[in-house]
Design a protein around this motif. Structure first.
Motif, mmCIF file in Angstrom:
data_model
loop_
_atom_site.group_PDB
_atom_site.id
_atom_site.type_symbol
_atom_site.label_atom_id
_atom_site.label_comp_id
_atom_site.label_asym_id
_atom_site.label_seq_id
_atom_site.Cartn_x
_atom_site.Cartn_y
_atom_site.Cartn_z
ATOM 1 N N ALA A 50 0.829 -1.207 0.000
ATOM 2 C CA ALA A 50 0.000 0.000 0.000
ATOM 3 C C ALA A 50 0.865 1.260 0.000
ATOM 4 O O ALA A 50 0.584 2.211 -0.728
ATOM 5 C CB ALA A 50 -0.932 0.001 1.211
ATOM 6 N N TYR A 51 1.929 1.254 0.804
ATOM 7 C CA TYR A 51 2.851 2.393 0.794
ATOM 8 C C TYR A 51 3.472 2.553 -0.593
ATOM 9 O O TYR A 51 3.562 3.660 -1.125
ATOM 10 C CB TYR A 51 3.976 2.207 1.809
ATOM 11 C CG TYR A 51 3.623 2.530 3.236
ATOM 12 C CD1 TYR A 51 2.932 3.693 3.578
ATOM 13 C CD2 TYR A 51 4.011 1.679 4.265
ATOM 14 C CE1 TYR A 51 2.630 3.988 4.891
ATOM 15 C CE2 TYR A 51 3.714 1.970 5.592
ATOM 16 C CZ TYR A 51 3.021 3.122 5.894
ATOM 17 O OH TYR A 51 2.729 3.418 7.196
ATOM 18 N N ALA A 52 3.917 1.451 -1.171
ATOM 19 C CA ALA A 52 4.576 1.507 -2.474
ATOM 20 C C ALA A 52 3.618 2.017 -3.551
ATOM 21 O O ALA A 52 3.984 2.881 -4.348
ATOM 22 C CB ALA A 52 5.109 0.129 -2.846
ATOM 23 N N LEU A 53 2.411 1.498 -3.561
ATOM 24 C CA LEU A 53 1.449 1.875 -4.599
ATOM 25 C C LEU A 53 0.883 3.277 -4.412
ATOM 26 O O LEU A 53 0.388 3.882 -5.363
ATOM 27 C CB LEU A 53 0.318 0.853 -4.669
ATOM 28 C CG LEU A 53 0.755 -0.537 -5.138
ATOM 29 C CD1 LEU A 53 -0.384 -1.534 -4.986
ATOM 30 C CD2 LEU A 53 1.253 -0.495 -6.571
ATOM 31 N N SER A 54 0.962 3.802 -3.190
ATOM 32 C CA SER A 54 0.464 5.157 -2.956
ATOM 33 C C SER A 54 1.589 6.191 -3.058
ATOM 34 O O SER A 54 1.488 7.287 -2.524
ATOM 35 C CB SER A 54 -0.242 5.250 -1.605
ATOM 36 O OG SER A 54 0.663 4.989 -0.561
#
Length: 140
Positions: A30-34
């Motif tokens: 989620a951190y990576a994709l956001s």
């Protein structure tokens, strides 16, 4: 009895519960994709320190987010290589997609020799270059 309960509660506060690996994988992705690869990288390092092995898709998310970070930076590409190497140390077996992401990062960093090195490493993991691999190198 009250003293025992207070000391038991204090002990619970001092011990951190072990978070399940799927929750950590989801959080990291989620951190990576956001578009927060720095936070994803910190979580990856925490998982590595705790010897929690992320899954391959989680590693792809992190490496890809570091490679596509805008503006592109050599530091970010270096971190993606570090994640690749740390993943190997954790026992994660890369696949063709893993190599394609890393090859793309090397090409963005104008490091053609490193891109070819990744391509040559593929056979060590029974991976084969595909059209994406070749097109990425040709486009560099």
């Amino acid at each position: 009895m009250k003293l025992f309960q207070e000391s038991e509660q204090k002990g619970l506060l001092l011990r951190r519960p072990r978070l399940p690996q799927p929750l950590l994988d989801t959080s990291l992705s989620a951190y990576a994709l956001s578009d927060h690869p720095d936070l994803a990288f910190q979580l990856f390092n925490k998982m590595k320190h705790l010897r929690i092995k992320p899954n391959l898709l989680t590693c792809h998310s992190l490496i890809s987010s570091l490679v596509r970070r805008h503006p592109h930076s050599s530091h970010s590409i270096h971190l993606s290589k570090q994640v690749f190497n740390d993943s190997l140390k954790l026992g994660i077996t890369p696949n063709t997609t893993t190599f394609n992401i890393s090859i793309h990062g090397s090409c963005l960093d104008n490091n053609f020799n490193n891109a070819l090195s990744f391509m040559n490493q593929m056979t060590d993991f029974t991976c084969s270059p595909d059209n994406i691999t070749y097109n990425t190198i040709v486009d560099a």
